[in-house]
Scaffold this active site. Structure first.
Site, PDB file in Angstrom:
ATOM      1  N   LYS A 101       0.844  -1.193   0.000  1.00  0.00           N
ATOM      2  CA  LYS A 101       0.000   0.000   0.000  1.00  0.00           C
ATOM      3  C   LYS A 101       0.881   1.245   0.000  1.00  0.00           C
ATOM      4  O   LYS A 101       1.878   1.317   0.730  1.00  0.00           O
ATOM      5  CB  LYS A 101      -0.906  -0.022   1.230  1.00  0.00           C
ATOM      6  CG  LYS A 101      -1.945   1.100   1.285  1.00  0.00           C
ATOM      7  CD  LYS A 101      -2.840   0.922   2.507  1.00  0.00           C
ATOM      8  CE  LYS A 101      -3.881   2.020   2.626  1.00  0.00           C
ATOM      9  NZ  LYS A 101      -4.736   1.826   3.824  1.00  0.00           N
ATOM     10  N   SER A 181      -9.417   1.801   3.254  1.00  0.00           N
ATOM     11  CA  SER A 181      -8.584   2.536   2.319  1.00  0.00           C
ATOM     12  C   SER A 181      -7.562   1.678   1.576  1.00  0.00           C
ATOM     13  O   SER A 181      -6.896   2.160   0.667  1.00  0.00           O
ATOM     14  CB  SER A 181      -7.842   3.647   3.057  1.00  0.00           C
ATOM     15  OG  SER A 181      -6.969   3.106   4.057  1.00  0.00           O
ATOM     16  N   SER A 205      -9.979  -0.467   7.277  1.00  0.00           N
ATOM     17  CA  SER A 205      -9.293  -0.238   6.005  1.00  0.00           C
ATOM     18  C   SER A 205      -8.565  -1.448   5.450  1.00  0.00           C
ATOM     19  O   SER A 205      -8.111  -1.418   4.314  1.00  0.00           O
ATOM     20  CB  SER A 205      -8.316   0.931   6.132  1.00  0.00           C
ATOM     21  OG  SER A 205      -9.018   2.153   6.155  1.00  0.00           O
TER      22      SER A 205
END
Length: 522
Positions: A101, A181, A205
């Site tokens: 990420k 996210s 997330s």
């Protein structure tokens, strides 16, 4: 992602899964040209290198273009070299590829958090969790897209969108949302772009995008994994975690990236808590396991309840004892959590930005707000920065400390801890989320159904595993397993036992727009 690769075929690589990648890792035929390997890749000489080449060409095929997933922001420039270095010594992961990420620093690529304000944030340093990954033989394949600033910028955002990476699309239905996210991490694993991905979570997330993209996601106990050199929201709740195609791989990756870090006091116990998280998973059983079913968190959607009931039936057939628990999450918990997140966003972000090398970098939240206003055409077209603005004014330390005490007590001591103790259960379960909603940049997200209880684990800092349990109209649904502090191994074992007991067929990515399931013939 703006990378384009030629797909003229002269050589067909097959992604032959390595033994410990798990039985559910897909075998995908990808056409790749002999003479036009992209930068960072050399002609493959072993199974790990062949898998990486196939994954890169799969990314080229499905990630770019008008209907591409936009799950990958950038690829590492030294993929083959990383694999060969990992395989030159005995390592746990043996050259398996991981997408990271893009709020986690890696030495070979910038770390943007999806924001143009950090487009030049190339620190040339590894977060300690990435150093651990490399020591274990993991390969940084590239950076995954995300909800910009991990979805903490505005209250009306669209999950999966960032100014750097664009809108991430769900591989099961490209007009549907990926949640966030860790949007690109979830979509990429579902699409077969890498062996695994690393996401981060403050509240939902990892688990929400894992559920909605039909993969496994594990949010470990806060303090199991270092947060140093990770773009922060809240030191009280932030953690990284694995996103994979099965529970075994999640446990394998967790063991690779966990560990104590002197720069992160929350991880002081991590080394002492480290075990082989994969041990016993292959023989894990539901026999005698007491499952606490959070009946009020199933939500009000009959279709989700039907999928969840089938999962419960699978566990019961496998020998689990189901214990229904009536519990309502106190509304006060969420207000207190928000107070904590606002205060820590301001202080933790300033500390992170101050650590960045280079000139002309933003140094605090006020700088980020000013940058967004100056670049509103690209940054603020779809939604604003109301949470940033509120956080800038969150300076009352006494109110913050009181809010943290309240939220931690309600989620932990009077939440998960009390429920597990009073009902004598091994784990708490509920659906993770409902099915993916249609992405809408104009109107924002559309969470629906009052489904799930993941905020309890997020606020308390306790482990939370989501495992695919089925689908609603071809859209994946996950089931959550939550336990107490440092019960990570137990939660993973129960999740693995459910995974083995599951009888429901799981949907496969279509890479097309959503269509209703055909009605059965009369």
């Amino acid at each position: 992602m703006r990378m384009t690769l030629p797909l003229a075929a002269s050589l067909c690589f097959l992604t032959t899964p390595l033994a410990a990648q798990g039985e559910e890792s897909p075998t995908v035929a990808i056409e790749a040209p002999e003479a036009e390997l992209p930068d960072g890749l050399e002609p493959p000489t072993n199974a790990a290198e062949k898998a990486a080449v196939a994954q890169v060409y799969r990314i080229a095929r499905y990630d770019g273009g008008p209907d591409g997933l936009n799950a990958v922001i950038a690829l590492a420039p030294d993929i083959t070299a990383q694999i060969r270095a990992a395989r030159s010594r005995h390592t746990t992961l043996g050259g398996r590829t991981v997408l990271v990420k893009d709020n986690i620093e890696t030495r070979e690529l910038p770390t943007t958090a999806g924001s143009l304000a950090l487009a030049n944030n190339w620190t040339r340093r590894d977060a300690p969790l990435i150093s651990n990954l490399r020591r274990a033989g993991g390969v940084v394949l590239g950076k995954a897209n995300l909800s910009e600033w991990a979805n903490i910028r505005d209250e009306n955002s669209t999950s999966g969108w960032s100014a750097v990476g664009g809108l991430t699309r769900n591989p099961h239905a490209i007009d549907r949302n990926t949640c966030g996210s860790s949007s690109g991490s979830g979509a990429a694993v579902a699409a077969g772009f890498a062996w695994a991905a690393i996401g981060t979570e403050t509240d939902g997330s990892i688990t929400c995008p894992a559920s909605i993209n039909g993969v496994v996601g594990f949010k470990p106990t806060v303090g199991m994994i270092s947060r140093t050199h990770v773009v922060p929201i809240s030191h009280s709740q932030d953690t990284a975690g694995p996103m994979t195609r099965n529970v075994f791989d999640a446990a394998l990756l967790l063991g690779a990236i966990a560990g104590s870090d002197p720069a992160d006091p929350a991880t002081a116990e991590a080394d002492a808590r480290m075990i082989d998280f994969t041990a016993g998973l292959e023989g894990a059983t539901m026999k005698g396991v007491r499952i606490g079913v959070l009946v009020n968190q199933i939500g009000n959607r009959k279709d989700v309840r039907k999928v969840f009931d089938a999962a419960l039936a699978d566990m019961q057939r496998a020998g689990a004892e189901l214990v229904e628990i009536e519990y309502d999450v106190p509304g006060e918990m969420f207000g207190a959590e928000f107070t904590v997140l606002l205060y820590e966003l301001r202080t933790d972000m300033a500390a992170y930005l101050a650590s960045l090398p280079g000139e002309d970098m933003p140094r605090d939240l006020a700088d980020l707000i000013a940058f967004n206003l100056e670049n509103a055409r690209n940054e603020l077209r779809w939604f604003g920065q109301s949470i940033f603005e509120q956080a800038l004014e969150a300076t009352d330390e006494a109110a913050y400390r009181e809010a943290r005490a309240i939220s931690l007590r309600l989620a932990g001591e009077e939440g998960i801890d009390r429920l597990m103790r009073e009902h004598n259960v091994d784990v708490l379960v509920a659906p993770t989320r409902g099915p993916a909603w249609t992405s809408d940049l104009v109107n924002g997200d559309n969470f629906n159904g009052n489904i799930g209880a993941g905020s309890l684990a997020a606020i308390a800092g306790y482990p939370h595993l989501t495992v695919p349990m089925g689908a609603v109209e071809r859209l994946p649904i996950g089931i959550s397993f939550m336990g107490g502090a440092w019960q990570d191994a137990r939660v993973l074992a129960i999740g693995a036992a459910y995974e083995r007991a599951r009888t429901t067929a799981l949907p496969q990515p279509s890479f097309e727009r959503w269509e209703p399931e055909p009605l059965p013939l009369d």
